[in-house]
Design an enzyme around this catalytic site. Structure first.
Site, short mmCIF file in Angstrom:
data_model
loop_
_atom_site.label_atom_id
_atom_site.label_comp_id
_atom_site.label_asym_id
_atom_site.label_seq_id
_atom_site.Cartn_x
_atom_site.Cartn_y
_atom_site.Cartn_z
N TYR A 132 0.81 -1.22 0.00
CA TYR A 132 0.00 0.00 0.00
C TYR A 132 0.84 1.27 0.00
O TYR A 132 1.95 1.30 0.48
CB TYR A 132 -0.99 0.01 1.15
CG TYR A 132 -0.43 -0.07 2.54
CD1 TYR A 132 -0.38 1.04 3.36
CD2 TYR A 132 0.00 -1.29 3.06
CE1 TYR A 132 0.10 0.96 4.66
CE2 TYR A 132 0.48 -1.38 4.35
CZ TYR A 132 0.53 -0.25 5.15
OH TYR A 132 1.01 -0.34 6.43
N ASP A 170 -3.16 -4.90 18.65
CA ASP A 170 -4.49 -4.75 18.04
C ASP A 170 -5.60 -5.27 18.95
O ASP A 170 -6.72 -4.79 18.90
CB ASP A 170 -4.54 -5.45 16.68
CG ASP A 170 -3.72 -4.73 15.60
OD1 ASP A 170 -3.08 -3.71 15.92
OD2 ASP A 170 -3.73 -5.20 14.46
#
Length: 182
Positions: A132, A170
């Site tokens: 990305y 996370d």
């Protein structure tokens, strides 16, 4: 290249024109001028990132706030993922809604995620290479997140919770109702 806006304003699916022949295939994965013409956005990407993950690895939901906010153009160059973008723009008609797109080496789709969105993906294939572009540099002090299994968002990750692997960081993200917004 075909560019389609999702139901979330400013979030686009890009499908390249693929040229196949006996040698294999070729496609232009990004062209600033074509992107600008199709979306009206003049994005200046400044950082490219790549991750390798195995089946069931879920990365997200990540975002940066304030001057650290980032737009991203994401794709998969090996394997397949479910890619998710969540609208965190309070003034948006789709605040708190998400879009999920299967990105794979086979379909070559990309997802443009504007600033003001959280982002995450889970690997569906045995392995995946995820690539990305970002329009702003990583900034730890602006980094935020939302727990992937938040009941308010109710994201369908296409895998059983028992098949998902998530990092300790996370796992500690707040739920949607306690997250930092733009």
């Amino acid at each position: 290249m075909t560019v389609t806006e999702t139901e979330l304003s400013g979030c686009y699916i890009l499908e390249p024109s693929v040229h196949n022949d006996e040698r294999g295939h070729f496609f232009e994965s990004y062209n600033k001028e074509k992107f600008k013409k199709a979306t009206g956005l003049d994005i200046n990407f400044v950082q490219d990132n790549q991750s390798f993950s195995t089946h069931g690895v879920l990365r997200g939901l990540h975002y940066q706030v304030g001057e650290g906010a980032q737009a991203k153009l994401v794709r998969v160059c090996a394997g397949a993922v479910i890619d998710v973008a969540v609208d965190l723009r309070r003034e948006s008609a789709t605040f708190g809604k998400y879009v999920a797109v299967e990105l794979s080496a086979e379909n070559k789709k990309q997802l443009f995620i504007p600033r003001g969105f959280a982002h995450g993906f889970v690997v569906l294939s045995n392995e995946a290479e995820f690539v990305y572009k970002c329009d702003n540099f990583y900034s730890k002090k602006h980094e935020c997140g939302i727990i992937y299994n938040d009941p308010t968002l109710n994201i369908d990750w296409k895998l059983s919770p028992d098949d998902i692997t998530i990092s300790p960081k996370d796992k500690d993200f707040p739920d949607f109702n306690n997250a930092v917004f733009f």
